[in-house]
Design a protein around this motif. Sequence first.
Motif, short mmCIF file in Angstrom:
data_model
loop_
_atom_site.label_atom_id
_atom_site.label_comp_id
_atom_site.label_asym_id
_atom_site.label_seq_id
_atom_site.Cartn_x
_atom_site.Cartn_y
_atom_site.Cartn_z
N PRO A 120 15.47 -22.18 -30.58
CA PRO A 120 16.11 -21.50 -31.72
C PRO A 120 17.24 -22.36 -32.28
CG PRO A 120 16.70 -20.45 -29.63
CD PRO A 120 15.69 -21.52 -29.32
N ARG A 121 17.50 -22.16 -33.55
CA ARG A 121 18.60 -22.89 -34.19
C ARG A 121 19.91 -22.55 -33.54
NH1 ARG A 121 16.87 -21.93 -40.40
NH2 ARG A 121 15.37 -23.61 -40.50
N SER A 122 20.74 -23.57 -33.40
CA SER A 122 22.06 -23.36 -32.79
C SER A 122 23.16 -23.40 -33.85
CB SER A 122 22.31 -24.41 -31.72
OG SER A 122 22.29 -25.70 -32.31
N PHE A 123 22.80 -23.08 -35.08
CA PHE A 123 23.77 -23.09 -36.17
C PHE A 123 23.49 -21.93 -37.11
CE2 PHE A 123 20.29 -25.88 -37.46
CZ PHE A 123 19.97 -25.41 -38.73
N VAL A 124 24.48 -21.58 -37.89
CA VAL A 124 24.33 -20.53 -38.90
C VAL A 124 23.92 -21.22 -40.20
CG1 VAL A 124 25.50 -18.69 -40.16
CG2 VAL A 124 26.03 -19.09 -37.74
N LEU A 125 22.72 -20.90 -40.67
CA LEU A 125 22.16 -21.58 -41.83
C LEU A 125 23.08 -21.54 -43.04
CD1 LEU A 125 19.75 -23.06 -43.10
CD2 LEU A 125 18.79 -20.83 -43.66
N GLU A 126 23.63 -20.38 -43.36
CA GLU A 126 24.49 -20.28 -44.55
C GLU A 126 25.72 -21.17 -44.44
OE1 GLU A 126 26.65 -17.03 -47.39
OE2 GLU A 126 24.70 -16.60 -46.50
N SER A 165 18.76 -33.10 -36.09
CA SER A 165 18.84 -31.66 -36.36
C SER A 165 18.64 -31.37 -37.85
CB SER A 165 20.18 -31.09 -35.91
OG SER A 165 20.30 -31.16 -34.51
N ILE A 166 19.21 -32.22 -38.69
CA ILE A 166 19.01 -32.06 -40.14
C ILE A 166 17.54 -32.19 -40.48
CG2 ILE A 166 19.45 -33.12 -42.41
CD1 ILE A 166 22.32 -33.76 -41.35
N TYR A 167 16.89 -33.21 -39.92
CA TYR A 167 15.46 -33.43 -40.20
C TYR A 167 14.60 -32.33 -39.59
CZ TYR A 167 16.29 -37.80 -42.56
OH TYR A 167 16.71 -38.73 -43.48
#
Length: 186
Positions: free
Chosen positions: A5-11, A44-46
Amino acid sequence: MKGRPRSFVLEDVLEKAMAVFWRHGYEGASLGRLQEATGLTPPSIYNAFGSKEGLYQACLDHYASSVGARHLATLTRPASRAGIRAYLLAAAREYTRSDSPPGCMISTASLNLSPELTSVSEATAARRAEAMSLLTSYLADAGADDPPTLARFFGAVIQGMSVQARDGASEEELAAVADVALAAWR
């Protein structure tokens, strides 16, 4: 097989990356700058966006749904001269906010790109074309003579206001430009 799962808040990432593209333009928004602003590593960006261009596209969507939506909300119904004035004054206000880079991201982030980046410039031009279409329809609904030409004129004024905001023009100075521009609508 599911990925982690993503470990960041997309917004949050989009807000921070959008500010980098807005301030430095597409090409000036290096992966290093994007990494520093977002806290994400290049992998992570990619993984999240597919590419720098994918991140830029996501930032365009984010800009349109936040800053752009606030701006378009000023085009009240029924369509009227007052709505166009509110739209122009909203541009003056948005472009000079102290909590964001000056000007308009869509007007300035991809104007001078390398020829191999046509997909980036086309995506941004498509956003400007959408705004032009909305403005043309609004002016037609308001009963303006020659809505396409008047929309293009107001679009040019708004884009010029964006550049002037980047050069340090104040909200009051841009509001004065808006009022002069409105005089073109006879």
